[in-house]
Design a protein around this motif. Structure first.
Motif, PDB file in Angstrom:
ATOM      1  N   ALA A   1      -9.325  10.419  -0.057  1.00 58.24           N
ATOM      2  CA  ALA A   1      -9.967  11.593   0.535  1.00 58.24           C
ATOM      3  C   ALA A   1     -11.338  11.248   1.100  1.00 58.24           C
ATOM      4  N   VAL A   2     -12.108  10.456   0.354  1.00 62.42           N
ATOM      5  CA  VAL A   2     -13.437  10.052   0.820  1.00 62.42           C
ATOM      6  C   VAL A   2     -13.317   9.164   2.050  1.00 62.42           C
ATOM      7  N   LYS A   3     -12.364   8.250   2.021  1.00 59.41           N
ATOM      8  CA  LYS A   3     -12.157   7.344   3.152  1.00 59.41           C
ATOM      9  C   LYS A   3     -11.782   8.116   4.417  1.00 59.41           C
ATOM     10  N   LYS A   4     -10.883   9.103   4.276  1.00 57.97           N
ATOM     11  CA  LYS A   4     -10.466   9.914   5.424  1.00 57.97           C
ATOM     12  C   LYS A   4     -11.632  10.735   5.969  1.00 57.97           C
ATOM     13  N   LEU A   5     -12.475  11.255   5.075  1.00 58.80           N
ATOM     14  CA  LEU A   5     -13.633  12.037   5.502  1.00 58.80           C
ATOM     15  C   LEU A   5     -14.607  11.186   6.292  1.00 58.80           C
ATOM     16  N   LEU A   6     -14.855   9.976   5.833  1.00 61.15           N
ATOM     17  CA  LEU A   6     -15.770   9.067   6.532  1.00 61.15           C
ATOM     18  C   LEU A   6     -15.216   8.678   7.906  1.00 61.15           C
ATOM     19  N   LEU A   7     -13.900   8.460   7.977  1.00 55.06           N
ATOM     20  CA  LEU A   7     -13.274   8.130   9.261  1.00 55.06           C
ATOM     21  C   LEU A   7     -13.372   9.295  10.225  1.00 55.06           C
ATOM     22  N   LYS A   8     -13.199  10.515   9.706  1.00 51.82           N
ATOM     23  CA  LYS A   8     -13.279  11.701  10.555  1.00 51.82           C
ATOM     24  C   LYS A   8     -14.680  11.850  11.140  1.00 51.82           C
ATOM     25  N   ILE A   9     -15.696  11.614  10.302  1.00 48.15           N
ATOM     26  CA  ILE A   9     -17.071  11.679  10.771  1.00 48.15           C
ATOM     27  C   ILE A   9     -17.330  10.617  11.833  1.00 48.15           C
ATOM     28  N   LYS A  10     -16.799   9.426  11.598  1.00 42.57           N
ATOM     29  CA  LYS A  10     -16.971   8.335  12.555  1.00 42.57           C
ATOM     30  C   LYS A  10     -16.372   8.690  13.922  1.00 42.57           C
ATOM     31  N   HIS A  11     -15.158   9.285  13.913  1.00 37.86           N
ATOM     32  CA  HIS A  11     -14.505   9.626  15.174  1.00 37.86           C
ATOM     33  C   HIS A  11     -15.218  10.771  15.899  1.00 37.86           C
ATOM     34  N   LEU A  12     -15.855  11.658  15.151  1.00 35.56           N
ATOM     35  CA  LEU A  12     -16.594  12.756  15.777  1.00 35.56           C
ATOM     36  C   LEU A  12     -17.763  12.245  16.605  1.00 35.56           C
TER      37      LEU A  12
ATOM     38  N   LEU B   1       0.812  -1.214   0.000  1.00 31.99           N
ATOM     39  CA  LEU B   1       0.000   0.000   0.000  1.00 31.99           C
ATOM     40  C   LEU B   1       0.846   1.264   0.000  1.00 31.99           C
ATOM     41  N   LEU B   2       2.170   1.108   0.176  1.00 30.69           N
ATOM     42  CA  LEU B   2       3.054   2.273   0.063  1.00 30.69           C
ATOM     43  C   LEU B   2       3.014   2.876  -1.333  1.00 30.69           C
ATOM     44  N   LYS B   3       2.461   2.185  -2.267  1.00 27.29           N
ATOM     45  CA  LYS B   3       2.266   2.768  -3.595  1.00 27.29           C
ATOM     46  C   LYS B   3       1.242   3.900  -3.540  1.00 27.29           C
TER      47      LYS B   3
ATOM     48  N   TYR C   1      -3.272   5.373 -12.074  1.00 32.91           N
ATOM     49  CA  TYR C   1      -4.300   6.415 -12.074  1.00 32.91           C
ATOM     50  C   TYR C   1      -4.282   7.176 -10.746  1.00 32.91           C
ATOM     51  N   PRO C   2      -3.333   8.099 -10.554  1.00 31.19           N
ATOM     52  CA  PRO C   2      -3.186   8.784  -9.265  1.00 31.19           C
ATOM     53  C   PRO C   2      -4.408   9.589  -8.839  1.00 31.19           C
ATOM     54  N   PHE C   3      -5.141  10.183  -9.787  1.00 27.88           N
ATOM     55  CA  PHE C   3      -6.294  11.000  -9.420  1.00 27.88           C
ATOM     56  C   PHE C   3      -7.352  10.162  -8.707  1.00 27.88           C
ATOM     57  N   PHE C   4      -7.659   8.992  -9.250  1.00 22.29           N
ATOM     58  CA  PHE C   4      -8.709   8.147  -8.663  1.00 22.29           C
ATOM     59  C   PHE C   4      -8.290   7.612  -7.293  1.00 22.29           C
ATOM     60  N   ILE C   5      -6.997   7.327  -7.133  1.00 23.13           N
ATOM     61  CA  ILE C   5      -6.499   6.875  -5.833  1.00 23.13           C
ATOM     62  C   ILE C   5      -6.684   7.975  -4.795  1.00 23.13           C
ATOM     63  N   CYS C   6      -6.328   9.199  -5.152  1.00 19.57           N
ATOM     64  CA  CYS C   6      -6.425  10.322  -4.212  1.00 19.57           C
ATOM     65  C   CYS C   6      -7.879  10.628  -3.857  1.00 19.57           C
TER      66      CYS C   6
ATOM     67  N   LYS D   1      -4.167  16.880  -2.804  1.00 18.22           N
ATOM     68  CA  LYS D   1      -3.501  17.522  -3.948  1.00 18.22           C
ATOM     69  C   LYS D   1      -2.016  17.184  -3.942  1.00 18.22           C
ATOM     70  N   GLU D   2      -1.427  17.220  -2.747  1.00 16.65           N
ATOM     71  CA  GLU D   2      -0.004  16.913  -2.649  1.00 16.65           C
ATOM     72  C   GLU D   2       0.253  15.424  -2.879  1.00 16.65           C
ATOM     73  N   ARG D   3      -0.632  14.575  -2.370  1.00 22.02           N
ATOM     74  CA  ARG D   3      -0.484  13.142  -2.623  1.00 22.02           C
ATOM     75  C   ARG D   3      -0.502  12.872  -4.136  1.00 22.02           C
ATOM     76  N   TYR D   4      -1.399  13.553  -4.834  1.00 22.02           N
ATOM     77  CA  TYR D   4      -1.491  13.382  -6.280  1.00 22.02           C
ATOM     78  C   TYR D   4      -0.157  13.714  -6.952  1.00 22.02           C
ATOM     79  N   LYS D   5       0.467  14.818  -6.537  1.00 21.63           N
ATOM     80  CA  LYS D   5       1.766  15.212  -7.106  1.00 21.63           C
ATOM     81  C   LYS D   5       2.817  14.135  -6.865  1.00 21.63           C
ATOM     82  N   ILE D   6       2.798  13.570  -5.650  1.00 26.43           N
ATOM     83  CA  ILE D   6       3.791  12.552  -5.301  1.00 26.43           C
ATOM     84  C   ILE D   6       3.587  11.276  -6.107  1.00 26.43           C
TER      85      ILE D   6
END
Length: 239
Positions: free
Chosen positions: A226-237, A131-133, A217-222, A203-208
């Motif tokens: 982003a969606v996964k992180k947003l859902l996790l943030k909502i869950k922790h709230l 997953l380091l890719k 396909y870096p755009f689709f990965i990013c 945006k920075e992940r995409y550049k990397i």
């Protein structure tokens, strides 16, 4: 053991949290350790706090966190290097644990305890190395790397402001350096820093990903991350 480890803490106006970070280094069961603090000319009592401890430090203006981190490995005298956030901590046996698995390895890493602003904690289990890719398979505070890797890869790319650590670790992975893991907890990471800003971070992940050519396909990965992180943030709230 004769293996020397440099633990580098980069600081700027960190008076509220720095004592715990330094103490967690000094309390390590593994003793052949150099603690080096790179301060960005703090205007609070950060430098006064540093001077109370028997640690090496420099305090001068820098061009950002990864410029400061580059100063760190260039100053370090250790065979291995670990970077610790000024608001994070190492568990007492973390360096001993990593050294014990370091034979024939270039990068060693372990688990992390995430601590949220609410006070809740959660163990972040190590994910598959492949997953380091896409993103870090553990928190960067739980990674320890040979100093020669920093030299061979020219250290951190200071163009990045958020994911310079991910970029360097990913480049080491793509270059074929040998990684070893442990399921033991290495660090306590306090969630809430700049990398939690979804838009700028992705945006920075995409550049990397695009520059390192780690995925097709870096755009689709990013977008997915982003969606996964947003859902996790909502869950922790609401947890």
């Amino acid at each position: 053991m004769n293996i020397k480890v440099s633990i580098i803490i980069v600081t700027f106006n960190a008076e509220k949290t720095l004592k715990k970070a330094i103490q967690s280094v000094l309390n390590q069961t593994y003793k052949n350790i150099e603690c080096l603090i790179i301060d960005g000319a703090s205007t609070d009592s950060t430098v006064d706090i540093i001077r109370k401890y028997n640690v090496s430090y420099i305090s001068e203006p820098d061009k950002g966190i990864y410029d400061a981190m580059n100063k760190g490995w260039k100053q370090a005298k250790g065979d291995w290097i670990l970077y610790l956030g000024a608001d994070d901590e190492l568990v007492p046996n973390s360096i001993e644990t990593l050294i014990n698995i370091s034979s024939d390895a270039d990068v060693v890493y372990g688990d992390t305890i995430l601590k949220f602003p609410s006070g809740n904690t959660k163990k972040r289990g190590i994910q598959d190395l492949s997953l380091l890719k896409y993103y870090l398979c553990s928190s960067h505070q739980s990674f320890m790397m040979k100093r020669c890797i920093f030299e061979n890869l020219d250290g951190f790319n200071s163009e990045y402001r958020i994911f310079g650590d991910f970029d360097l670790i990913q480049r080491a992975y793509l270059k074929g350096y040998k990684f070893k893991e442990t399921k033991e907890v290495i660090s306590i990471f306090y969630v809430g820093g700049v990398s939690t800003n979804n838009i700028k971070a992705e945006k920075e992940r995409y550049k990397i990903l695009k520059r390192n050519k780690s995925v097709r396909y870096p755009f689709f990965i990013c977008f997915y991350v982003a969606v996964k992180k947003l859902l996790l943030k909502i869950k922790h709230l609401y947890s």
